[in-house]
Scaffold this motif. Sequence first.
Motif, PDB file in Angstrom:
ATOM      1  N   MET A  14       0.813  -1.217   0.000  1.00  0.00           N
ATOM      2  CA  MET A  14       0.000   0.000   0.000  1.00  0.00           C
ATOM      3  C   MET A  14       0.845   1.267   0.000  1.00  0.00           C
ATOM      4  O   MET A  14       1.812   1.394   0.734  1.00  0.00           O
ATOM      5  CB  MET A  14      -0.905   0.020   1.240  1.00  0.00           C
ATOM      6  CG  MET A  14      -1.903  -1.108   1.307  1.00  0.00           C
ATOM      7  SD  MET A  14      -2.692  -1.186   2.946  1.00  0.00           S
ATOM      8  CE  MET A  14      -3.310   0.491   3.107  1.00  0.00           C
ATOM      9  N   THR A  15       0.435   2.213  -0.840  1.00  0.00           N
ATOM     10  CA  THR A  15       0.893   3.593  -0.746  1.00  0.00           C
ATOM     11  C   THR A  15      -0.358   4.445  -0.589  1.00  0.00           C
ATOM     12  O   THR A  15      -1.281   4.344  -1.399  1.00  0.00           O
ATOM     13  CB  THR A  15       1.661   4.035  -2.008  1.00  0.00           C
ATOM     14  OG1 THR A  15       2.847   3.243  -2.151  1.00  0.00           O
ATOM     15  CG2 THR A  15       2.046   5.505  -1.932  1.00  0.00           C
ATOM     16  N   ILE A  16      -0.412   5.232   0.470  1.00  0.00           N
ATOM     17  CA  ILE A  16      -1.574   6.068   0.741  1.00  0.00           C
ATOM     18  C   ILE A  16      -1.210   7.532   0.514  1.00  0.00           C
ATOM     19  O   ILE A  16      -0.174   8.000   0.986  1.00  0.00           O
ATOM     20  CB  ILE A  16      -2.068   5.893   2.195  1.00  0.00           C
ATOM     21  CG1 ILE A  16      -2.534   4.453   2.437  1.00  0.00           C
ATOM     22  CG2 ILE A  16      -3.202   6.871   2.498  1.00  0.00           C
ATOM     23  CD1 ILE A  16      -2.909   4.176   3.883  1.00  0.00           C
ATOM     24  N   ILE A  17      -2.044   8.231  -0.234  1.00  0.00           N
ATOM     25  CA  ILE A  17      -1.969   9.697  -0.281  1.00  0.00           C
ATOM     26  C   ILE A  17      -3.218  10.198   0.419  1.00  0.00           C
ATOM     27  O   ILE A  17      -4.337  10.001  -0.060  1.00  0.00           O
ATOM     28  CB  ILE A  17      -1.889  10.222  -1.718  1.00  0.00           C
ATOM     29  CG1 ILE A  17      -0.548   9.822  -2.350  1.00  0.00           C
ATOM     30  CG2 ILE A  17      -2.042  11.738  -1.746  1.00  0.00           C
ATOM     31  CD1 ILE A  17      -0.333  10.371  -3.742  1.00  0.00           C
ATOM     32  N   GLY A  18      -3.027  10.797   1.579  1.00  0.00           N
ATOM     33  CA  GLY A  18      -4.171  11.241   2.372  1.00  0.00           C
ATOM     34  C   GLY A  18      -3.718  11.963   3.619  1.00  0.00           C
ATOM     35  O   GLY A  18      -2.573  12.410   3.717  1.00  0.00           O
ATOM     36  N   ASN A  19      -4.596  12.032   4.600  1.00  0.00           N
ATOM     37  CA  ASN A  19      -4.302  12.751   5.832  1.00  0.00           C
ATOM     38  C   ASN A  19      -3.137  12.103   6.577  1.00  0.00           C
ATOM     39  O   ASN A  19      -3.071  10.886   6.706  1.00  0.00           O
ATOM     40  CB  ASN A  19      -5.532  12.762   6.746  1.00  0.00           C
ATOM     41  CG  ASN A  19      -6.660  13.579   6.164  1.00  0.00           C
ATOM     42  OD1 ASN A  19      -7.122  13.295   5.062  1.00  0.00           O
ATOM     43  ND2 ASN A  19      -7.114  14.580   6.885  1.00  0.00           N
ATOM     44  N   SER A  20      -2.270  12.934   7.101  1.00  0.00           N
ATOM     45  CA  SER A  20      -1.146  12.470   7.905  1.00  0.00           C
ATOM     46  C   SER A  20      -1.646  11.720   9.136  1.00  0.00           C
ATOM     47  O   SER A  20      -2.498  12.214   9.874  1.00  0.00           O
ATOM     48  CB  SER A  20      -0.295  13.671   8.337  1.00  0.00           C
ATOM     49  OG  SER A  20       0.535  13.346   9.418  1.00  0.00           O
ATOM     50  N   PHE A  21      -1.128  10.529   9.377  1.00  0.00           N
ATOM     51  CA  PHE A  21      -1.480   9.780  10.581  1.00  0.00           C
ATOM     52  C   PHE A  21      -0.991  10.509  11.830  1.00  0.00           C
ATOM     53  O   PHE A  21      -1.653  10.517  12.864  1.00  0.00           O
ATOM     54  CB  PHE A  21      -0.884   8.370  10.534  1.00  0.00           C
ATOM     55  CG  PHE A  21      -1.549   7.453   9.543  1.00  0.00           C
ATOM     56  CD1 PHE A  21      -2.679   7.846   8.837  1.00  0.00           C
ATOM     57  CD2 PHE A  21      -1.054   6.184   9.312  1.00  0.00           C
ATOM     58  CE1 PHE A  21      -3.297   7.004   7.923  1.00  0.00           C
ATOM     59  CE2 PHE A  21      -1.661   5.316   8.407  1.00  0.00           C
ATOM     60  CZ  PHE A  21      -2.781   5.730   7.708  1.00  0.00           C
ATOM     61  N   ASN A  22       0.194  11.104  11.738  1.00  0.00           N
ATOM     62  CA  ASN A  22       0.706  11.874  12.865  1.00  0.00           C
ATOM     63  C   ASN A  22      -0.188  13.066  13.169  1.00  0.00           C
ATOM     64  O   ASN A  22      -0.384  13.432  14.333  1.00  0.00           O
ATOM     65  CB  ASN A  22       2.135  12.343  12.580  1.00  0.00           C
ATOM     66  CG  ASN A  22       3.148  11.222  12.716  1.00  0.00           C
ATOM     67  OD1 ASN A  22       3.356  10.681  13.794  1.00  0.00           O
ATOM     68  ND2 ASN A  22       3.774  10.852  11.615  1.00  0.00           N
ATOM     69  N   GLY A  23      -0.740  13.668  12.115  1.00  0.00           N
ATOM     70  CA  GLY A  23      -1.670  14.774  12.315  1.00  0.00           C
ATOM     71  C   GLY A  23      -2.932  14.320  13.017  1.00  0.00           C
ATOM     72  O   GLY A  23      -3.460  15.016  13.896  1.00  0.00           O
ATOM     73  N   MET A  24      -3.448  13.139  12.636  1.00  0.00           N
ATOM     74  CA  MET A  24      -4.619  12.595  13.316  1.00  0.00           C
ATOM     75  C   MET A  24      -4.322  12.381  14.802  1.00  0.00           C
ATOM     76  O   MET A  24      -5.147  12.694  15.668  1.00  0.00           O
ATOM     77  CB  MET A  24      -5.024  11.260  12.679  1.00  0.00           C
ATOM     78  CG  MET A  24      -5.496  11.343  11.245  1.00  0.00           C
ATOM     79  SD  MET A  24      -5.965   9.681  10.664  1.00  0.00           S
ATOM     80  CE  MET A  24      -5.997   9.952   8.889  1.00  0.00           C
TER      81      MET A  24
END
Length: 296
Positions: free
Chosen positions: A204-214
């Motif tokens: 998987m490669t995800i382009i989306g919201n930062s997990f660290n930001g969440m």
Amino acid sequence: MSDTGAEWQVARRRKGAARAKKSLQVPVNSTCCQEPLDVGKTIKRIRDTMAELRCQEFWSEWKNQLLVAGSEDLSRTAENQDAEGPTDQLGRSADGRTCQQLECVCYGLGCFSSCVSARYQLAMLLLLLNAGQIPLRDCSVYDPAFSSGEIDVLRELGLNVLTENEEGKRQATKPTLFYLMHCGKALYNNLLWKNWSTRSLPLMTIIGNSFNGMWDRTIEREFQRDYSYISQAVSVCEERQLPCPSRLIDVFSDTAVITFPNSRLNRLPESTWAQPPEPKYQHCPDLEIIQRETLS
């Protein structure tokens, strides 16, 4: 000390609550985007937006970071590939030749015919597909907010429009780019659960919201309780923040390229991967996702 901690938690909650989400959270009976569309004019508007983005400096950085994410650690997914020799997440061998075609899945795009932000995000998706040499037919898109006219537009563009709400529960069986712009946490959490293994996550490669930001915007104990897969992924995923010009802050802010190197996944104990329970979200009144209807 306790008062300070309480204030800090409230600040984090407010910061998270202030973030606008579109994706799979509109009311089921929403009338969004139900007006008749001129397919030709809508496609022209999308292509004009693509041309605008292509001329922006930050587009080059997005493209380069996506390609870098796929070209590092070429042996990352070798065990998952049928092609001869090691390949990267974009399905390329060390000399750059394509060994296995990358797929793409896009959830939660929103009403791109009436929402400017969604139109920019769709235009960016199309640019990324071109940069990654992903055929449009190999990109599947879904949002319960799509009108029949928008579905016609997407199909005319050549994209594959899904007809079932998967709730993000799609397993990657080959290198796959997941494009999840400003989606709710439950969608990411479902996706991680469905791929919670040392075999699937590296695909998987995800382009989306930062997990660290969440993580930063959510009270820690609630984050670990309700979104346990994101919580665990924070420590082992690799994030590359993508640049966002100030004028498009509502469109592309807090976006990252997220990958799952085997070397990091191996830090977790073996028990991490044993029979991962499906997320239930009993404690989430504001789930930020539309769940598929079930027959009683």
